[in-house]
Design an enzyme around this catalytic site. Structure first.
Site, mmCIF file in Angstrom:
data_model
loop_
_atom_site.group_PDB
_atom_site.id
_atom_site.type_symbol
_atom_site.label_atom_id
_atom_site.label_comp_id
_atom_site.label_asym_id
_atom_site.label_seq_id
_atom_site.Cartn_x
_atom_site.Cartn_y
_atom_site.Cartn_z
ATOM 1 N N TYR A 119 0.858 -1.187 0.000
ATOM 2 C CA TYR A 119 0.000 0.000 0.000
ATOM 3 C C TYR A 119 0.897 1.241 0.000
ATOM 4 O O TYR A 119 0.833 2.101 0.880
ATOM 5 C CB TYR A 119 -0.973 0.008 1.178
ATOM 6 C CG TYR A 119 -2.292 0.635 0.788
ATOM 7 C CD1 TYR A 119 -3.202 -0.062 -0.016
ATOM 8 C CD2 TYR A 119 -2.594 1.934 1.151
ATOM 9 C CE1 TYR A 119 -4.388 0.533 -0.422
ATOM 10 C CE2 TYR A 119 -3.777 2.523 0.756
ATOM 11 C CZ TYR A 119 -4.671 1.820 -0.032
ATOM 12 O OH TYR A 119 -5.835 2.408 -0.432
ATOM 13 N N LEU A 120 1.740 1.283 -1.016
ATOM 14 C CA LEU A 120 2.854 2.231 -1.061
ATOM 15 C C LEU A 120 2.389 3.683 -1.065
ATOM 16 O O LEU A 120 1.393 4.032 -1.680
ATOM 17 C CB LEU A 120 3.688 1.973 -2.315
ATOM 18 C CG LEU A 120 4.243 0.554 -2.469
ATOM 19 C CD1 LEU A 120 5.031 0.451 -3.770
ATOM 20 C CD2 LEU A 120 5.100 0.162 -1.281
ATOM 21 N N HIS A 121 3.145 4.508 -0.351
ATOM 22 C CA HIS A 121 2.946 5.956 -0.407
ATOM 23 C C HIS A 121 4.303 6.586 -0.713
ATOM 24 O O HIS A 121 5.303 5.888 -0.906
ATOM 25 C CB HIS A 121 2.337 6.474 0.893
ATOM 26 C CG HIS A 121 3.088 6.071 2.125
ATOM 27 N ND1 HIS A 121 4.359 6.520 2.402
ATOM 28 C CD2 HIS A 121 2.768 5.225 3.133
ATOM 29 C CE1 HIS A 121 4.770 6.003 3.537
ATOM 30 N NE2 HIS A 121 3.831 5.190 3.992
ATOM 31 N N GLU A 122 4.301 7.933 -0.728
ATOM 32 C CA GLU A 122 5.522 8.646 -1.111
ATOM 33 C C GLU A 122 6.721 8.261 -0.235
ATOM 34 O O GLU A 122 7.857 8.260 -0.698
ATOM 35 C CB GLU A 122 5.251 10.147 -1.028
ATOM 36 C CG GLU A 122 6.036 10.957 -2.043
ATOM 37 C CD GLU A 122 5.618 12.427 -1.964
ATOM 38 O OE1 GLU A 122 4.386 12.693 -1.939
ATOM 39 O OE2 GLU A 122 6.513 13.275 -1.916
ATOM 40 N N GLY A 123 6.451 7.938 1.042
ATOM 41 C CA GLY A 123 7.546 7.539 1.930
ATOM 42 C C GLY A 123 8.284 6.318 1.385
ATOM 43 O O GLY A 123 9.517 6.313 1.279
ATOM 44 N N HIS A 124 7.520 5.316 0.986
ATOM 45 C CA HIS A 124 8.145 4.111 0.414
ATOM 46 C C HIS A 124 8.922 4.441 -0.853
ATOM 47 O O HIS A 124 10.003 3.892 -1.102
ATOM 48 C CB HIS A 124 7.072 3.070 0.055
ATOM 49 C CG HIS A 124 6.280 2.572 1.210
ATOM 50 N ND1 HIS A 124 4.949 2.877 1.380
ATOM 51 C CD2 HIS A 124 6.620 1.776 2.259
ATOM 52 C CE1 HIS A 124 4.502 2.282 2.484
ATOM 53 N NE2 HIS A 124 5.490 1.613 3.030
ATOM 54 N N LYS A 161 10.567 7.175 10.046
ATOM 55 C CA LYS A 161 9.238 7.245 10.680
ATOM 56 C C LYS A 161 9.094 6.184 11.760
ATOM 57 O O LYS A 161 8.581 6.447 12.835
ATOM 58 C CB LYS A 161 8.157 7.049 9.622
ATOM 59 C CG LYS A 161 6.778 6.981 10.215
ATOM 60 C CD LYS A 161 5.777 7.680 9.349
ATOM 61 C CE LYS A 161 4.408 7.529 9.955
ATOM 62 N NZ LYS A 161 4.011 6.103 9.934
ATOM 63 N N SER A 195 0.431 4.613 5.414
ATOM 64 C CA SER A 195 -0.656 3.855 4.798
ATOM 65 C C SER A 195 -1.935 3.995 5.603
ATOM 66 O O SER A 195 -3.027 3.885 5.070
ATOM 67 C CB SER A 195 -0.303 2.366 4.725
ATOM 68 O OG SER A 195 0.873 2.183 3.998
#
Lengths: 287, 287
Positions: B32-37, B149, B186
């Protein structure tokens, strides 16, 4: 052959040899080498381009009342013996080099460690798995060699490698024995002449128990016959003499196909271990 | 880019690429990737010839009352996003593929896991270290990338790698934030509109606490000011809001040079975490 004492040097050699595409066979030991160790090194020599042996008496696998301080050490002799069987590198670090820091993370060996040697040596296999994991990460072997003599140790290391996906193969090498059947061990040097003469009774007892078990299928009867033999032939105290399924080390059931018959006996003050692994057909199992 | 679902296929690719001398950067995620990943993947892309990302919602790090079943999953979307930042391989195994057997050996995280997120999630970090150790052995990376994080997680993984000599480097990448300061996660998708509007109060509170701590040196006062800010701006419950030395996660003393100021707050039913790491000079520490 070269003796390496620092992690930095070991890692630089491993990096270089792996970059050159060489396969690495690894023989972890606590030193004071005997023929059993050399058999492991020979097996490693046959299957790999590079052979690394570690010699490290690991403090974290000894209990507070065990023989860490008096465990025999002779690096000079070990170096000659290792060289004679074609070992390329000995890694012989200090305790401080191996354990410079401790953030409190532990490997805990679990249910397979609560029987046999583990029952009378709490924490022993936690320490074994800790040092083995560290050495595997340092040496990055393709294959690692262990003697069947420490059958419970081999079962646990096989479980560690399987359940944590270490990228290597565990190879098990059969027990090497003296002519009279006594399993070779660094600790045999502790035996008096009389104790040494009595000690083969352990292996004799295991063979008796195996025969009894295969003919009658009775665990208790087999253990009793073996125990009686040891007590009649030695002044020893039996620490354990038990039969389990192998390699999962669970109680024997009707479905069990491979058996571990293992004993630990104090001959005088010296604790000796021995085992045989066999199938229902009586063959020694290929472990 | 290729999505790999089996260990056998992954191992064969890793073997081939390593034999070709390629460096491997590894980004472990629960998907459930976001910009952090993607920031982690970008960092891996810059420093390595091959980038492997794992997408695996690891059951062993969830407690019985936690959100394992409802944790968001979208492999198709993740695949597109990972490809867009140059990931070469996604490793997305099933739970059965990762945990086919269990011989009872555990990694136990110890004292660093008994505070912060660990205090309210018993066993969580044991599960994290278990899956990370397995993935490290499967991917055999030169460098592995983690987000700041999860500061406690990074501290524990750094300790694991250091104390067990894993042959790789841990790289820590700073927290990526929304424009209003909320740390990307996420779990932010769980927030209602009102909760989302209130959530930046967590980061605001950390900045207030840092200022207070640096000017007065008082841990308790700093924590009180930050807590009051969160409680006035949200309907949230504070799980913890604490200051420790970094990266050893011990109580702050006169000698402490780097500090972790970390919070976990329930905004509605959603548990959000955030932290800042800073030095006595007020700089964000390079971890």
């Amino acid at each position: 052959m070269r003796v390496i004492e620092t992690i930095a040097e070991l890692k630089s050699i491993v990096k270089e040899e792996k970059a050159a595409g060489k396969s690495i066979g690894f023989v972890p030991t606590m030193g004071y080498l005997h023929e059993g160790h050399l058999t492991l090194a020979n097996a490693a020599r046959k299957e790999n381009e590079l052979v690394v042996m570690s010699i490290f008496v690991n403090p974290t696998q000894f209990g507070p009342n065990e023989d860490f301080d008096s465990y025999p050490r002779d690096l000079e002799r070990d170096t000659r013996l290792a060289e004679s069987v074609g070992v390329d590198f000995i890694f012989a670090p200090s305790v401080k080099e191996m354990y410079p820091s401790n953030g409190g993370i532990k490997i805990v060996a679990g249910r397979q460690s609560e029987i046999l040697c583990g029952a009378s040596r709490p924490g022993h296999f936690d320490g074994v798995l800790q040092v083995v994991a560290k050495l595997f990460h340092l040496v990055e072997p393709d294959r690692a060699y262990f003697g069947q003599k420490d059958a419970q140790q081999v079962a646990l290391i096989q479980t560690l490698v399987r359940d944590f996906n270490f990228p290597l193969e565990v190879r098990t090498v059969p027990i090497v024995r003296e002519e009279d059947g006594l399993a070779k061990s660094s600790r045999n040097v502790y035996l008096s002449e009389q104790e040494r003469a009595n000690a083969p009774a352990i292996f004799e007892a295991l063979l008796l128990a195996k025969e009894e078990f295969l003919s009658k299928g009775d665990v208790k009867g087999a253990v009793e016959i073996a125990s009686a033999h040891i007590l009649s032939k030695t002044d020893g105290n039996i620490d354990y003499l038990e039969i389990y399924s192998y390699p999962d080390l669970q109680a024997v059931t009707e479905e069990t196909e491979h058996f571990l018959l293992a004993a630990a006996v104090y001959i005088g003050k010296t604790r000796l271990i021995d085992n045989i692994i066999f199938s229902l057909k009586g063959e020694t199992a290929n472990v």
